[in-house]
Design a protein around this motif. Structure first.
Motif, short mmCIF file in Angstrom:
data_model
loop_
_atom_site.label_atom_id
_atom_site.label_comp_id
_atom_site.label_asym_id
_atom_site.label_seq_id
_atom_site.Cartn_x
_atom_site.Cartn_y
_atom_site.Cartn_z
N GLU A 124 0.83 -1.21 0.00
CA GLU A 124 0.00 0.00 0.00
C GLU A 124 0.86 1.25 0.00
O GLU A 124 0.51 2.27 -0.62
CB GLU A 124 -0.94 -0.03 1.20
CG GLU A 124 -2.02 -1.11 1.05
CD GLU A 124 -2.88 -1.27 2.30
OE1 GLU A 124 -2.49 -0.69 3.35
OE2 GLU A 124 -3.91 -1.97 2.22
N ALA A 125 2.02 1.17 0.68
CA ALA A 125 2.91 2.33 0.70
C ALA A 125 3.57 2.54 -0.66
O ALA A 125 3.76 3.68 -1.11
CB ALA A 125 3.99 2.13 1.77
N THR A 126 3.92 1.43 -1.32
CA THR A 126 4.57 1.51 -2.64
C THR A 126 3.56 1.87 -3.70
O THR A 126 3.84 2.65 -4.63
CB THR A 126 5.24 0.15 -3.00
OG1 THR A 126 6.20 -0.16 -1.99
CG2 THR A 126 5.91 0.21 -4.36
N GLY A 127 2.38 1.27 -3.57
CA GLY A 127 1.33 1.47 -4.56
C GLY A 127 1.29 0.32 -5.55
O GLY A 127 2.32 -0.06 -6.10
N TYR A 128 0.06 -0.21 -5.74
CA TYR A 128 -0.10 -1.31 -6.71
C TYR A 128 0.08 -0.78 -8.13
O TYR A 128 -0.21 0.41 -8.38
CB TYR A 128 -1.48 -1.94 -6.55
CG TYR A 128 -1.68 -2.71 -5.26
CD1 TYR A 128 -1.19 -4.00 -5.14
CD2 TYR A 128 -2.36 -2.14 -4.19
CE1 TYR A 128 -1.37 -4.71 -3.95
CE2 TYR A 128 -2.55 -2.82 -3.01
CZ TYR A 128 -2.05 -4.12 -2.89
OH TYR A 128 -2.23 -4.82 -1.71
N PRO A 129 0.49 -1.61 -9.08
CA PRO A 129 0.85 -3.03 -8.94
C PRO A 129 2.24 -3.19 -8.31
O PRO A 129 3.08 -2.29 -8.40
CB PRO A 129 0.84 -3.53 -10.37
CG PRO A 129 1.17 -2.33 -11.20
CD PRO A 129 0.55 -1.16 -10.48
N VAL A 130 2.46 -4.39 -7.69
CA VAL A 130 3.73 -4.68 -7.03
C VAL A 130 4.25 -6.05 -7.48
O VAL A 130 3.54 -6.83 -8.12
CB VAL A 130 3.60 -4.67 -5.49
CG1 VAL A 130 3.24 -3.28 -4.99
CG2 VAL A 130 2.59 -5.71 -5.02
N VAL A 131 5.48 -6.29 -7.09
CA VAL A 131 6.13 -7.59 -7.32
C VAL A 131 6.47 -8.18 -5.96
O VAL A 131 6.91 -7.45 -5.06
CB VAL A 131 7.43 -7.43 -8.16
CG1 VAL A 131 8.17 -8.75 -8.26
CG2 VAL A 131 7.10 -6.89 -9.53
N VAL A 132 6.28 -9.49 -5.80
CA VAL A 132 6.66 -10.19 -4.57
C VAL A 132 7.68 -11.27 -4.93
O VAL A 132 7.46 -12.04 -5.88
CB VAL A 132 5.43 -10.80 -3.86
CG1 VAL A 132 5.87 -11.74 -2.76
CG2 VAL A 132 4.56 -9.69 -3.29
N LYS A 133 8.78 -11.32 -4.19
CA LYS A 133 9.81 -12.34 -4.47
C LYS A 133 10.50 -12.74 -3.17
O LYS A 133 10.57 -11.96 -2.21
CB LYS A 133 10.84 -11.79 -5.46
CG LYS A 133 11.61 -10.59 -4.97
CD LYS A 133 12.67 -10.12 -5.96
CE LYS A 133 12.06 -9.49 -7.18
NZ LYS A 133 13.10 -8.83 -8.04
#
Length: 873
Positions: free
Chosen positions: A246-255
């Motif tokens: 939420e802080a970064t803002g969507y869309p995001v990447v998870v790894k």
């Protein structure tokens, strides 16, 4: 038919300079049934395997083998050809094969070429069954067998990246040793070797690998040095992940924080639900998970080797295109039928798996594996473009902007990796990257080369060339000089003497013998290492700069030579030992076997021959190397002929060892000052000395350097255990010697006779795997030189304990012995004691030691105990 024996000969061997499968086959009842007695045999075989028509066989023309079938040939010969063809049909092009008959009725020795050992062995077994069935009128569907052989071959293949490096090294005549079942490989030999594991080098920075494995640490370091990276946050719980997204803002990447090959990575996540699924996947791989800003662009891989940019690829995730009738699962199955796709890294492309990443990806589009796409509809079914997850690659090496090349080279220095794959998301690489629209998403310490070697589209890049350039820069050595010594007797003494001469002159020598593997005078492995396994251990040692190898008959027969070529090959002598074993039944066959060593010398090397042995001399014409001859007789005609050709000779003139060459003669040493000649009385060791001098001179040593080694090498327990060690017991003397065949007894007999005035007592044994008549002849020979024999049975092999001793006893009696001249004590340790206790003043006890260290230990203890007993009298 029955396979009696089957094995792979991995180096130059009795049958071929190339690796072959050896099979001993008992035809049983088929010995009486050649192919011309079986109706329709050729037609059945040609229907099963029509490509066998290409086999020329001994006739030398296409269709030659089928002509042999019509004339009539035996099942063993057919098996050889079928085994070859099965391999060819499986993708392993081989042609050489030969079938030999033996002295035993219905027994044949088959050899046929192989490229993959496991494939070759299995093809041999299959061929026997196919041929057996053919003789019964039954044909075999070979297609399933071909599929099986291909699968066997695929299991033993190196990965494409590793194989490319090995192939490039081979092109440059750099040898390799595979060190495990995976991708751990040694290139080169001894101190000049380099090792790789896939695309990780032996000097790859451990710190660099650790940094690359930690994605957050990598990003922080790169960002601090001005390299564009996506912003992101490490988290350990889903709640933290949600807060970061939420802080970064969507869309995001998870790894996952650590990991490779795109495992656990999910991209373009749009909401909390997708985030939860992605977090759970990543958390299974790493406790710490990264949540990053999603960069919209293409997936690129840049490759840097030794600080220089070498290649770039545009990678596309795995996808399917609908046809309006097949499900997504069915479309994937069709894609996986492409022969270029394999499991893991075995092929240019990887098969696509419908895993959790795929299902999550499909869920975004409200699809599942059973959904049917419209005609022409394209869906990416993976969120990462890694080839290992089924992606494809387009070569873009020529389209990379110079500033991006420089950036990639900077990254390799920042992370400190000599081979690095840099993954970038950007719209294009033909323009400099900017922080807002592109970024380095991760780096790889052991990047795969497949996308560069064989891109799906674009120009293949020879990535292996800069790797081998880095490992072996121009002018760098990759081989060590190899000296290989064979013969019936004297091998161990000769290799010890050569090693001593080299070591005294500054070399670090790896030596193999029937006793041990010795590195720089330190035994590291004990046992018989006179075969290829010993050679391999020496080549693997990273300290040695010379290899001196004893090569025994058994090692050549069982596995072939442990090296492809040597610099010096020495053939000492040939006598009838070990006949009747492994298909070697005559002295001529034994000669051919021994000559394998001198035939395997490189053309620029030297082959050393004993010109006093006619059998050895007959091998000179077979070598491609420069011949050097040695002889006790300076007027030996063979020496004169060799001299006139401008080659080196070693001989004896007026009691002095000399080296002869057109235009000059070098005096090496007086025989009397060389300890192992026992003041010139040990003629057999004079021959070993000349062989060692010839080998050392061939290695470039001068007469002064060689002499220093000769005069400082003694037949002592310390320098040459078990080889004519003379131990003074005051009242009598003991000789500990390994000589265990008829040739050795003849060679040492006169010398033994002159050592002491009294009786000559010998503890003796033969080897159980010798032919009965040879064991008996050994006994007859002993009777010529000794007054009493204590018979033990130290090495019965396949015979029962004591059986071999009885045969030796028969030979002794045949040679004129009476029963009271023979004492039977089966155990070697006990026999040693019995022989020592027989000795009287002036006697000589010769202990033929099988367990050399134990016999020496027992003799020294006996001596100490006797001296202590006298001291207390």
């Amino acid at each position: 038919m029955k396979i009696n024996e089957m094995r792979a000969l991995r180096g130059p061997n009795y049958y071929s300079r190339h690796p072959v499968i050896f099979m001993q086959l008992d035809l049983l009842e088929l010995e009486e049934k050649p192919t011309d007695m079986v109706s329709g045999f050729k037609d059945q075989l040609s229907k099963m395997m029509p490509s066998m028509y290409e086999h020329k066989c001994s006739i030398g023309t296409i269709g030659g083998f089928f002509q042999r079938l019509d004339r009539g040939t035996w099942a063993g010969h057919v098996t050889e050809h079928v085994a070859l063809e099965l391999q060819c049909l499986s993708g392993y092009e081989v042609a050489f094969g030969k079938t030999y008959d033996t002295e035993e009725h219905g027994i044949y020795n088959l050899v046929f070429r192989y490229l993959d050992e496991n494939v070759g062995l299995r093809a041999g077994v299959m061929a026997v069954k196919i041929v057996e069935d053919l003789f019964r009128g039954k044909t075999t569907d070979v297609e399933p067998l071909i599929v099986e052989l291909k699968k066997i071959g695929e299991r033993s293949l190196l990965g494409p990246s590793t194989q490319s490096i090995v192939d490039e090294a081979t092109k440059r005549e750099i040898s390799h040793i595979r060190l495990n079942e995976d991708s751990y490989v040694q290139l080169g030999q001894g101190k000049y070797q380099r090792r790789i594991q896939a695309t990780m080098m032996d000097n790859t920075s451990a710190l660099g690998v650790e940094i690359a494995d930690d994605k957050e640490r990598t990003k922080t370091l790169l960002s601090s040095m001005g390299i564009p990276v996506p912003e992101g946050t490490p988290v350990n719980t889903f709640e933290e992940a949600l807060e970061a997204a939420e802080a970064t803002g969507y869309p995001v990447v998870v790894k996952p924080l650590s990991g490779n090959h795109g495992r656990g990575i999910s991209t373009n996540l749009q909401d909390r639900e997708e985030l939860k699924i992605a977090f759970d996947i990543a958390a299974k791989i790493s406790d710490t998970v990264l949540v990053e800003k999603f960069l919209d662009g293409f997936d690129y891989r840049m490759l840097v080797i030794d600080g220089k940019f070498v290649a770039a690829s545009l990678r596309e995730p795995a996808y399917v295109i609908g046809n309006g009738k097949d499900s997504i699962q069915k479309l994937v199955e069709k894609i996986n039928e492409n022969p270029e796709r394999g499991i893991g890294h075995e092929k240019n492309l990887t098969q696509i798996n419908l895993d959790a990443m795929t299902k999550q990806r499909l869920k975004v589009f409200n699809l599942n594996p059973h959904s049917i796409l419209n005609e022409g509809e394209k869906i990416y079914i993976k969120s990462t473009a890694n080839l290992s997850s089924g992606g494809t690659a387009l070569d873009v090496t020529e389209k990379v902007h110079p500033l991006n090349k420089l950036m990639a080279e900077r990254i390799s220095r920042i992370i400190d990796l000599n081979v690095i794959g840099i993954d970038i998301v950007a719209n294009t690489l033909d323009k400099p990257l900017h922080q807002d629209s592109a970024g380095v998403i991760e780096v790889n310490a052991a990047p795969g080369f497949r996308m560069h070697l064989n891109p799906t589209t674009g120009t293949p890049r020879n990535i292996a060339a800069p790797i081998v350039d880095m490992l072996f820069p121009p002018g760098a050595k990759n081989t060590i000089p190899i000296v290989a010594v064979t013969g019936t007797n004297g091998k161990t003494t000769t290799i010890r003497l050569i090693s001593h001469i080299l070591g005294l002159n500054g070399a670090t020598v790896g030596m193999t013998s029937t006793d041990a593997v010795i590195i720089n005078n330190i035994p590291i492995l004990t046992g018989d290492y006179s075969g290829p396994e010993g050679a391999k251990k020496v080549m693997m040692d990273s300290t040695i700069d010379h290899a001196v190898l004893e090569v025994a008959r058994g090692g050549i027969l069982r596995r072939g030579l442990g090296f492809r070529e040597s610099d010096v090959g020495v053939l000492l002598n040939i006598t009838s030992d070990h006949l009747g074993e492994g298909g070697i039944d005559t002295i001529e066959e034994l000669t051919r076997l021994k000559s394998t060593v001198t035939e395997a010398v490189k053309p620029t090397g030297t082959a050393v021959f004993n010109a006093d042995d006619p059998l050895v001399l007959s091998c000179v014409e077979k070598t491609k190397a420069r011949p050097v001859l040695f002889s006790k007789d300076p007027n030996n005609p063979a020496l004169k002929e060799n001299f006139e050709k401008g080659n080196l000779n070693v001989t004896i003139e007026e009691g002095t060892v000399i080296i002869q060459h057109k235009g000059w003669t070098s005096t090496v040493a007086d025989i009397l000052e060389i300890p192992i000649t026992f003041e010139g009385k040990a003629v057999f060791n004079i021959e070993n000395v000349m062989a060692a001098v010839a080998a050392a001179a061939s290695m470039g040593l001068n007469e002064t350097q060689i002499r220093a080694g000769l005069v400082s090498f003694s037949p002592s327990i310390g320098q040459s255990p078990g080889r004519m060690n003379v131990i003074d017991m005051k009242d009598f003397k003991v000789v500990v010697d390994y000589g265990h065949n008829t040739g050795a007894i003849h060679a040492t007999g006169d010398f033994i006779q002159g050592l002491m005035p009294g009786r000559k007592i010998r503890m003796a044994s033969s080897v159980g795997n010798r032919r009965g008549k040879d064991i008996e002849e050994y006994g007859e020979t002993l009777a010529k030189y000794y007054d009493h024999i204590v018979l033990c049975d130290a090495d019965p092999r396949e015979r029962t304990a004591g059986e071999t001793s009885e045969i030796v006893k028969n030979g002794l009696i045949k040679g004129g012995y009476t029963s009271d001249q023979i004492t039977m004590v089966i155990d070697e340790k006990e026999a040693t004691k019995v022989a020592l206790e027989m000795a009287r003043l002036g006697d000589l006890v010769v202990l033929q030691a099988d367990n050399i260290n134990q016999v020496i230990k027992d003799v020294l203890k006996y001596k100490t105990d006797k001296e202590e007993d006298k001291g207390t009298e």
